[in-house]
Design an enzyme around this catalytic site. Structure first.
Site, PDB file in Angstrom:
ATOM      1  N   HIS A 118       0.809  -1.213   0.000  1.00 30.87           N
ATOM      2  CA  HIS A 118       0.000   0.000   0.000  1.00 30.87           C
ATOM      3  C   HIS A 118       0.845   1.267   0.000  1.00 30.87           C
ATOM      4  CE1 HIS A 118      -3.672   2.032  -0.059  1.00 30.87           C
ATOM      5  NE2 HIS A 118      -4.298   1.489   0.970  1.00 30.87           N
ATOM      6  N   ASP A 153      -2.608   2.382  -4.627  1.00 32.26           N
ATOM      7  CA  ASP A 153      -3.859   2.436  -3.873  1.00 32.26           C
ATOM      8  C   ASP A 153      -4.897   1.528  -4.539  1.00 32.26           C
ATOM      9  OD1 ASP A 153      -2.780   4.456  -2.156  1.00 32.26           O
ATOM     10  OD2 ASP A 153      -3.138   5.916  -3.759  1.00 32.26           O
TER      11      ASP A 153
END
Length: 378
Positions: free
Chosen positions: A366, A370
């Site tokens: 992450h 995204d």
């Protein structure tokens, strides 16, 4: 790497490219061929010695040592013969065992320390009575073998158990998995894939592929699709750096291959973006065969930029998160292919159909991407 075994003895004649010595890394065992014809005059790094890149393993001479320039060679000292630096791992030996300590290779030292074994209790089978890693493994096995005795319980809670020493691959896998989840925040997105078109295409073409020596597996389709998906979200094929994101132009896809109880290895198909489906199928089949025959080289498992885990072949519907292979940024998971009841609109009317379906997941770092890029890729 660690020197696993010499295939020639000192004084034996060797031909150019003769298998000379086996090196073992955390993932593969590979043979080092003789770089010249002659006689094996000296073994510099013996069994169980650690070989750093560029280390001298041995010396080959012709019938005239002076002509071969042996006197000018500067052998690299065996790791097993060097003094360990202060604070280096190693068994705590009682005074008077300094000679024994100096004869232990680093891998043997670590194994002795891990299992708390006194080297004085082990009869070495190596050259000159040296203790090898195999000697330590046998000692551990003997020490942990539990013979069933009526009324005697090895553990205070009444549970019987026995120990199995970790091999190098399992230790390395454990280290890599822990490092990955510690460093990268894992997030997983899941889609459902309809395999109807793939199954129809495979039925039409698998015979033609087989005639050319290529086994058309479902995994070949996954590899081809993953490479194409990089165009939709290039950052999936990247590496995180503290000051930048390194996006790879080449798509080098590793395919997780189970080796049964021996663990897991990930051979890599390089520059997949340039390959046709037929080429992917042929190269993939060859790599998997090499993996299962334990013939992979270090090059075969290096340089991956993305990984596929086809965990569905062993029956798993879904797995999350699948641990990312560092320093990559994502890994694709493919679940078990099975027939399911789905709703499809036909001519404006909802219909119930039976379709071949599988869950596909993309676990991402992450820090790198995204949900938008993740879902676009899937």
């Amino acid at each position: 790497a660690v020197v696993r075994s010499w295939l020639k003895k000192v004084g034996e004649a060797v031909a150019l490219n003769d298998p000379l010595v086996e090196l073992e890394t955390d993932k593969v065992t590979q043979e080092v061929p003789a770089p010249a014809a002659g006689v094996l005059a000296e073994i510099v790094l013996d069994t169980d010695a650690e070989a750093v890149p560029g280390a001298l393993l041995g010396i080959i001479t012709d019938s005239s040592p002076a002509k071969a320039g042996v006197q000018e060679a500067k052998p690299v000292a065996s790791a097993s013969q060097e003094e360990a630096p202060v604070g280096a791992p190693g068994p705590r030996l009682s005074p008077g065992n300094s000679e024994t300590e100096s004869r232990l290779s680093p891998s043997v030292r670590r194994a002795l320390q891990q299992h708390g074994i006194d080297p004085a209790r082990i009869q070495g089978t190596g050259r000159g009575g040296r203790i090898t890693r195999a000697d330590v493994d046998r000692a551990v096995e003997q020490a942990t073998r539990v013979e069933p005795v009526e009324g005697v319980l090895p553990r205070t809670d009444g549970t019987r158990s026995h120990d199995v020493p970790h091999d190098r691959m399992r230790v390395r896998i454990a280290e890599n998995m822990l490092a990955s989840v510690t460093e990268a925040p894992h997030v997983t997105a899941v889609f459902e894939a309809d395999f109807s078109a793939i199954i129809a295409h495979r039925e039409r073409h698998k015979a033609a592929f087989a005639a050319k020596g290529a086994k058309l597996s479902y995994t070949a389709y996954f590899v081809a699709a993953a490479a194409e998906a990089m165009e939709a979200a290039p950052a999936i094929n990247s590496r995180w750096h503290e000051d930048r994101l390194e996006i790879f132009d080449d798509v080098n896809i590793g395919v997780g291959t189970a080796l049964g109880e021996k663990g897991l290895i990930v051979p890599v198909l390089r520059e997949v973006q340039k390959l046709r489906l037929e080429e992917i199928a042929a190269r993939l089949d060859a790599l998997v065969e090499k993996a299962r025959a334990e013939r992979l080289t270090a090059k075969d498992v290096a340089g991956g930029t993305f990984t596929i885990s086809n965990h569905g072949v062993s029956g798993s519907l879904f797995a999350s998160p699948i641990i990312i292979v560092q320093p990559q940024s994502a890994i694709l998971g493919i679940g078990k292919l099975e027939k399911r009841v789905v709703v499809r609109e036909v001519g404006g009317i909802d219909t119930i159909q039976i379709r071949p379906m599988a869950y596909v997941s993309l676990t991402i770092d992450h820090r790198v991407v995204d949900g938008h890029q993740t879902n676009a890729w899937l």
